[in-house]
Design an enzyme around this catalytic site. Sequence first.
Site, PDB file in Angstrom:
ATOM      1  N   LEU A  18       0.812  -1.213   0.000  1.00  0.00           N
ATOM      2  CA  LEU A  18       0.000   0.000   0.000  1.00  0.00           C
ATOM      3  C   LEU A  18       0.847   1.265   0.000  1.00  0.00           C
ATOM      4  CD1 LEU A  18      -2.834  -0.993   2.479  1.00  0.00           C
ATOM      5  CD2 LEU A  18      -3.173  -0.238   0.127  1.00  0.00           C
ATOM      6  N   ASP A  37      11.072   3.813   4.374  1.00  0.00           N
ATOM      7  CA  ASP A  37      11.004   2.376   4.621  1.00  0.00           C
ATOM      8  C   ASP A  37      12.398   1.916   5.012  1.00  0.00           C
ATOM      9  OD1 ASP A  37       8.663   0.148   3.328  1.00  0.00           O
ATOM     10  OD2 ASP A  37      10.443  -0.529   4.398  1.00  0.00           O
ATOM     11  N   VAL A  62      10.089   3.983  12.277  1.00  0.00           N
ATOM     12  CA  VAL A  62       9.114   4.825  12.969  1.00  0.00           C
ATOM     13  C   VAL A  62       9.008   4.501  14.457  1.00  0.00           C
ATOM     14  CG1 VAL A  62       7.772   5.253  10.885  1.00  0.00           C
ATOM     15  CG2 VAL A  62       7.149   3.335  12.385  1.00  0.00           C
ATOM     16  N   SER A 140      -7.650  -0.739  10.193  1.00  0.00           N
ATOM     17  CA  SER A 140      -7.992  -1.941   9.429  1.00  0.00           C
ATOM     18  C   SER A 140      -9.314  -2.486   9.946  1.00  0.00           C
ATOM     19  CB  SER A 140      -6.909  -3.018   9.570  1.00  0.00           C
ATOM     20  OG  SER A 140      -7.030  -3.655  10.827  1.00  0.00           O
ATOM     21  N   TYR A 153      -2.487  -6.338  16.983  1.00  0.00           N
ATOM     22  CA  TYR A 153      -2.710  -5.546  15.774  1.00  0.00           C
ATOM     23  C   TYR A 153      -4.044  -4.803  15.847  1.00  0.00           C
ATOM     24  CZ  TYR A 153      -3.265  -4.752  10.693  1.00  0.00           C
ATOM     25  OH  TYR A 153      -3.443  -4.210   9.447  1.00  0.00           O
ATOM     26  N   ALA A 156      -3.839  -1.848  18.267  1.00  0.00           N
ATOM     27  CA  ALA A 156      -3.095  -0.737  17.666  1.00  0.00           C
ATOM     28  C   ALA A 156      -3.944  -0.019  16.625  1.00  0.00           C
ATOM     29  CB  ALA A 156      -1.814  -1.259  17.027  1.00  0.00           C
ATOM     30  N   LYS A 157      -4.649  -0.785  15.806  1.00  0.00           N
ATOM     31  CA  LYS A 157      -5.442  -0.198  14.737  1.00  0.00           C
ATOM     32  C   LYS A 157      -6.689   0.504  15.275  1.00  0.00           C
ATOM     33  CE  LYS A 157      -2.858  -1.106  11.220  1.00  0.00           C
ATOM     34  NZ  LYS A 157      -2.075   0.019  10.666  1.00  0.00           N
ATOM     35  N   ALA A 186      -4.259  -6.795  -0.883  1.00  0.00           N
ATOM     36  CA  ALA A 186      -3.300  -7.877  -1.072  1.00  0.00           C
ATOM     37  C   ALA A 186      -1.894  -7.320  -0.925  1.00  0.00           C
ATOM     38  CB  ALA A 186      -3.483  -8.481  -2.466  1.00  0.00           C
TER      39      ALA A 186
END
Length: 294
Positions: A18, A37, A62, A140, A153, A156-157, A186
Amino acid sequence: MIRFDDQVAIVTGAGAGLGRSHALGLAARGAKVVVNDIHAADDVVAEIEAAGGEALALAADVSDGQAVTEMVQQVMDRWGRIDILINNAGILRDKTLAKMDMTDFARVLDVHLMGTARCCHAVWPIMRAQGYGRIVLTSSGSGLYGNFGQSNYAAAKAGMVGLMNTLHLEGARDDIRVNTLAPTAATAMTEGLLPEAALALLQPKTITPGVLYLVSRDAPSRTILSAGGGTFAVTQITETQGALIEGEITPEAVAGAWAQITDPTGAEPLENAFAQTRKYALRAAKAQGVNLDW
């Protein structure tokens, strides 16, 4: 036409998936793009430059506050402004909570949530001084709705939504608009989790156009944009009208009023936490004949 000429954008986790798609999309519409990155950033910069764009590869982690600060300073030294921040960097450490080492829980929060907060904190004074900024956080479906084996996860999201809501309020005066993307795509992070046929449909390029709108001059703010496969939807947090329990407030009274408490009729979003407090206090005051000058 939405363009980003003379604007500078930072995209974290932009070496693949993404983030790469977002970086390429911004560059194609005129932005100078910082490809952040710890892997493959140079490859994405080469793609952008080959297409006639301008980009800079920076490998800041980060989860390292000093590295983020230095990255932002390098961008300012190079271009003198930062208009757009897309927080996309992330990792997975999937296991059920019962089997998870809590260091993996903390690590995922540190990269996703704290990493996002660090990047926002670093660019915030710059955007305030400019009187302009566009920020996207990445959530997400796991964060909004839960997903088995992803407690770290998902936590956090889900945190992205609270962060967005508050930054929206704090940035409004200076035209800093903050939105959240909840993508299904994907990528390397979803490989093995989705059927091959679904992966073929859920390409990052089907999501990036929504992100580009969220960082445009006419963007909304405080919006959760869910996206995947070319479908875009807005996820909303609303509160039911609820029920006021008069007389003794007991667990049994709550159970007895449950149908009214959960009735979605008239459910609405609230502007901030104080609006919720005011709603409850005014209703209680009215029932008890108390005059609240509020």
